[in-house]
Design a protein around this motif. Sequence first.
Motif, PDB file in Angstrom:
ATOM      1  N   SER A 310       0.820  -1.202   0.000  1.00  0.00           N
ATOM      2  CA  SER A 310       0.000   0.000   0.000  1.00  0.00           C
ATOM      3  C   SER A 310       0.861   1.262   0.000  1.00  0.00           C
ATOM      4  O   SER A 310       1.659   1.493   0.921  1.00  0.00           O
ATOM      5  CB  SER A 310      -0.914   0.008   1.227  1.00  0.00           C
ATOM      6  OG  SER A 310      -1.782   1.112   1.186  1.00  0.00           O
ATOM      7  N   TYR A 369       1.380  11.633   2.823  1.00  0.00           N
ATOM      8  CA  TYR A 369       1.855  10.652   3.796  1.00  0.00           C
ATOM      9  C   TYR A 369       3.383  10.677   3.879  1.00  0.00           C
ATOM     10  O   TYR A 369       3.958  10.529   4.970  1.00  0.00           O
ATOM     11  CB  TYR A 369       1.389   9.251   3.430  1.00  0.00           C
ATOM     12  CG  TYR A 369       1.917   8.204   4.398  1.00  0.00           C
ATOM     13  CD1 TYR A 369       1.357   8.067   5.660  1.00  0.00           C
ATOM     14  CD2 TYR A 369       3.008   7.399   4.057  1.00  0.00           C
ATOM     15  CE1 TYR A 369       1.852   7.144   6.562  1.00  0.00           C
ATOM     16  CE2 TYR A 369       3.516   6.480   4.963  1.00  0.00           C
ATOM     17  CZ  TYR A 369       2.931   6.345   6.211  1.00  0.00           C
ATOM     18  OH  TYR A 369       3.439   5.440   7.109  1.00  0.00           O
ATOM     19  N   SER A 373       5.310  11.097   7.347  1.00  0.00           N
ATOM     20  CA  SER A 373       6.261  10.118   7.882  1.00  0.00           C
ATOM     21  C   SER A 373       7.672  10.702   7.969  1.00  0.00           C
ATOM     22  O   SER A 373       8.449  10.320   8.854  1.00  0.00           O
ATOM     23  CB  SER A 373       6.273   8.864   6.998  1.00  0.00           C
ATOM     24  OG  SER A 373       6.662   9.164   5.668  1.00  0.00           O
ATOM     25  N   ASP A 379       1.995   6.290  12.000  1.00  0.00           N
ATOM     26  CA  ASP A 379       0.854   5.545  11.475  1.00  0.00           C
ATOM     27  C   ASP A 379       1.177   4.950  10.103  1.00  0.00           C
ATOM     28  O   ASP A 379       1.988   5.499   9.337  1.00  0.00           O
ATOM     29  CB  ASP A 379      -0.373   6.457  11.330  1.00  0.00           C
ATOM     30  CG  ASP A 379      -1.006   6.780  12.671  1.00  0.00           C
ATOM     31  OD1 ASP A 379      -0.662   6.105  13.662  1.00  0.00           O
ATOM     32  OD2 ASP A 379      -1.831   7.709  12.722  1.00  0.00           O
ATOM     33  N   SER A 380       0.516   3.842   9.797  1.00  0.00           N
ATOM     34  CA  SER A 380       0.630   3.301   8.438  1.00  0.00           C
ATOM     35  C   SER A 380      -0.111   4.224   7.484  1.00  0.00           C
ATOM     36  O   SER A 380      -0.922   5.061   7.917  1.00  0.00           O
ATOM     37  CB  SER A 380       0.018   1.898   8.379  1.00  0.00           C
ATOM     38  OG  SER A 380      -1.398   1.979   8.534  1.00  0.00           O
ATOM     39  N   ASP A 382      -2.483   3.505   5.482  1.00  0.00           N
ATOM     40  CA  ASP A 382      -3.923   3.238   5.529  1.00  0.00           C
ATOM     41  C   ASP A 382      -4.562   3.932   6.724  1.00  0.00           C
ATOM     42  O   ASP A 382      -5.631   4.560   6.600  1.00  0.00           O
ATOM     43  CB  ASP A 382      -4.181   1.726   5.580  1.00  0.00           C
ATOM     44  CG  ASP A 382      -3.747   1.017   4.309  1.00  0.00           C
ATOM     45  OD1 ASP A 382      -3.799   1.644   3.233  1.00  0.00           O
ATOM     46  OD2 ASP A 382      -3.363  -0.161   4.392  1.00  0.00           O
ATOM     47  N   ASP A 383      -3.910   3.832   7.890  1.00  0.00           N
ATOM     48  CA  ASP A 383      -4.448   4.495   9.091  1.00  0.00           C
ATOM     49  C   ASP A 383      -4.376   6.014   8.949  1.00  0.00           C
ATOM     50  O   ASP A 383      -5.301   6.726   9.369  1.00  0.00           O
ATOM     51  CB  ASP A 383      -3.667   4.064  10.333  1.00  0.00           C
ATOM     52  CG  ASP A 383      -3.956   2.626  10.727  1.00  0.00           C
ATOM     53  OD1 ASP A 383      -5.005   2.101  10.300  1.00  0.00           O
ATOM     54  OD2 ASP A 383      -3.132   2.019  11.442  1.00  0.00           O
ATOM     55  N   TYR A 384      -3.295   6.490   8.354  1.00  0.00           N
ATOM     56  CA  TYR A 384      -3.137   7.938   8.164  1.00  0.00           C
ATOM     57  C   TYR A 384      -4.265   8.490   7.309  1.00  0.00           C
ATOM     58  O   TYR A 384      -4.875   9.519   7.659  1.00  0.00           O
ATOM     59  CB  TYR A 384      -1.790   8.221   7.506  1.00  0.00           C
ATOM     60  CG  TYR A 384      -1.631   9.641   7.028  1.00  0.00           C
ATOM     61  CD1 TYR A 384      -1.354  10.676   7.913  1.00  0.00           C
ATOM     62  CD2 TYR A 384      -1.777   9.952   5.663  1.00  0.00           C
ATOM     63  CE1 TYR A 384      -1.220  11.988   7.457  1.00  0.00           C
ATOM     64  CE2 TYR A 384      -1.639  11.247   5.205  1.00  0.00           C
ATOM     65  CZ  TYR A 384      -1.360  12.265   6.104  1.00  0.00           C
ATOM     66  OH  TYR A 384      -1.231  13.562   5.662  1.00  0.00           O
ATOM     67  N   LYS A 386      -7.249   7.139   6.721  1.00  0.00           N
ATOM     68  CA  LYS A 386      -8.517   7.017   7.443  1.00  0.00           C
ATOM     69  C   LYS A 386      -8.677   8.161   8.442  1.00  0.00           C
ATOM     70  O   LYS A 386      -9.754   8.768   8.552  1.00  0.00           O
ATOM     71  CB  LYS A 386      -8.570   5.688   8.193  1.00  0.00           C
ATOM     72  CG  LYS A 386      -8.777   4.478   7.302  1.00  0.00           C
ATOM     73  CD  LYS A 386      -8.763   3.211   8.137  1.00  0.00           C
ATOM     74  CE  LYS A 386      -8.903   1.981   7.243  1.00  0.00           C
ATOM     75  NZ  LYS A 386      -8.841   0.716   8.049  1.00  0.00           N
ATOM     76  N   ASN A 387      -7.615   8.467   9.176  1.00  0.00           N
ATOM     77  CA  ASN A 387      -7.672   9.552  10.163  1.00  0.00           C
ATOM     78  C   ASN A 387      -7.889  10.901   9.497  1.00  0.00           C
ATOM     79  O   ASN A 387      -8.638  11.750   9.998  1.00  0.00           O
ATOM     80  CB  ASN A 387      -6.397   9.579  10.997  1.00  0.00           C
ATOM     81  CG  ASN A 387      -6.282   8.369  11.913  1.00  0.00           C
ATOM     82  OD1 ASN A 387      -7.297   7.775  12.297  1.00  0.00           O
ATOM     83  ND2 ASN A 387      -5.065   8.001  12.280  1.00  0.00           N
ATOM     84  N   GLU A 388      -7.244  11.100   8.356  1.00  0.00           N
ATOM     85  CA  GLU A 388      -7.395  12.363   7.642  1.00  0.00           C
ATOM     86  C   GLU A 388      -8.823  12.522   7.131  1.00  0.00           C
ATOM     87  O   GLU A 388      -9.385  13.615   7.153  1.00  0.00           O
ATOM     88  CB  GLU A 388      -6.409  12.446   6.479  1.00  0.00           C
ATOM     89  CG  GLU A 388      -4.982  12.705   6.902  1.00  0.00           C
ATOM     90  CD  GLU A 388      -4.853  14.025   7.633  1.00  0.00           C
ATOM     91  OE1 GLU A 388      -5.247  15.070   7.077  1.00  0.00           O
ATOM     92  OE2 GLU A 388      -4.372  14.018   8.791  1.00  0.00           O
TER      93      GLU A 388
END
Length: 396
Positions: A310, A369, A373, A379-380, A382-384, A386-388
């Motif tokens: 990903s 991302y 990073s 965060d991965s 995918d999590d980043y 989702k949070n955004e």
Amino acid sequence: MKFSAKKLAIVSALVVLSAFSAPCRAFAAQTSVPQISQNCVFSSTDDAAQQMRAYLKEHSSDFEIEISANVAPKETVGQIMIYKAFDETGNGSEGDYLRFGVKKLNCKIYLKNDSYRLVYHIDYYTTAEEEEKLTQKTDELLASFHTDGLSDYNKALLIYRYVTSKVTYSSDISDKYAYTAYSAMENGNAVCQGVAQLLYRLYNDSGIPCRIIAGVARDSDGVREDSYHVWLLTKIDGKYYLSDPTWDLSAVNDNFRYFLKGSDEFDNVSNMKHIPQNDNGLTFPEYNSDEFQSAYPVTAANAPQPGCSSGDIDGSGSINALDASFILSDYSRFSTCGMSALTISQKSFADVNNDNSVNAVDASCVLAYYAYSSCGGKDSIDDYIKNEVLNDVRRK
């Protein structure tokens, strides 16, 4: 598709070399010996072959070469020289492209002092004007592909995907154009020879070494008769793999059965087997010879697909601006020519916002991302994302 060849005949001082004729055996009567000026006698077969190659690329019907009698016996010099003219050069309009572009050839050899005068008459499948038109179209097509920065695998996939989706198999084997890359490109149909010839040209002109292999497709159950066939040998990342674009025409959703296969896997998907063979001892290689197999050793295993995860589309092990550029380039490519260079896995991992489309938004997400990073974010991707997305919703 059938290739046939007459045996080399020696009649006193006259040697006639007939290379091949497919599919039609009709041939116009030989005209009188052409008077073509030749200012030098070649002492090198390489230099003579280079001149012959130029004549062949110009689609000259009649030309002659004068070469030192020391290079080869009279009985074989005509064969040796036309074979050398078909040597691989890395140029997509030479090598096997020329070899499969000649419908029939005739060579008469005359002894002149200490040299041979080789007088050739050539029948081609296409005209010089048609080849010029094809060159313009293939150049434009390759420019639209924007292959700079692509791996060999992705480049090969892109071109294979284009040809197999745009070309259909011709049902009219009596049409000489069905045997050409010209018909595959211009008319969107061809038999196996034309399909392979087009891919050969596009591959080599993209920096991917490729050979066309002639032989037969054999039914392992013995139900059907052998049929004459051609396929490809392609070099990817220093290794050789087999492909059969004709049997992959109109494959749905990249369900390619014969793309960059190793020798152990190439014929495992059907009862039909590919049997390389030289049905023309004069101009075609001995595909089963130790010399050819040593020069082009086929890898046993299939070509490995590029690794990815990903956001990490190029498989470098990190998510950075190069991945964003990779996504953006493919989006531009798809918008321009309707073709993607990404594997199915790469497409899935490039769609980082999961909207079932790979586009500039995904590139922006990857770039954001990367900045996150680089500043220590843990965060991965995918999590980043989702949070955004959640933060955007809360802000609204």
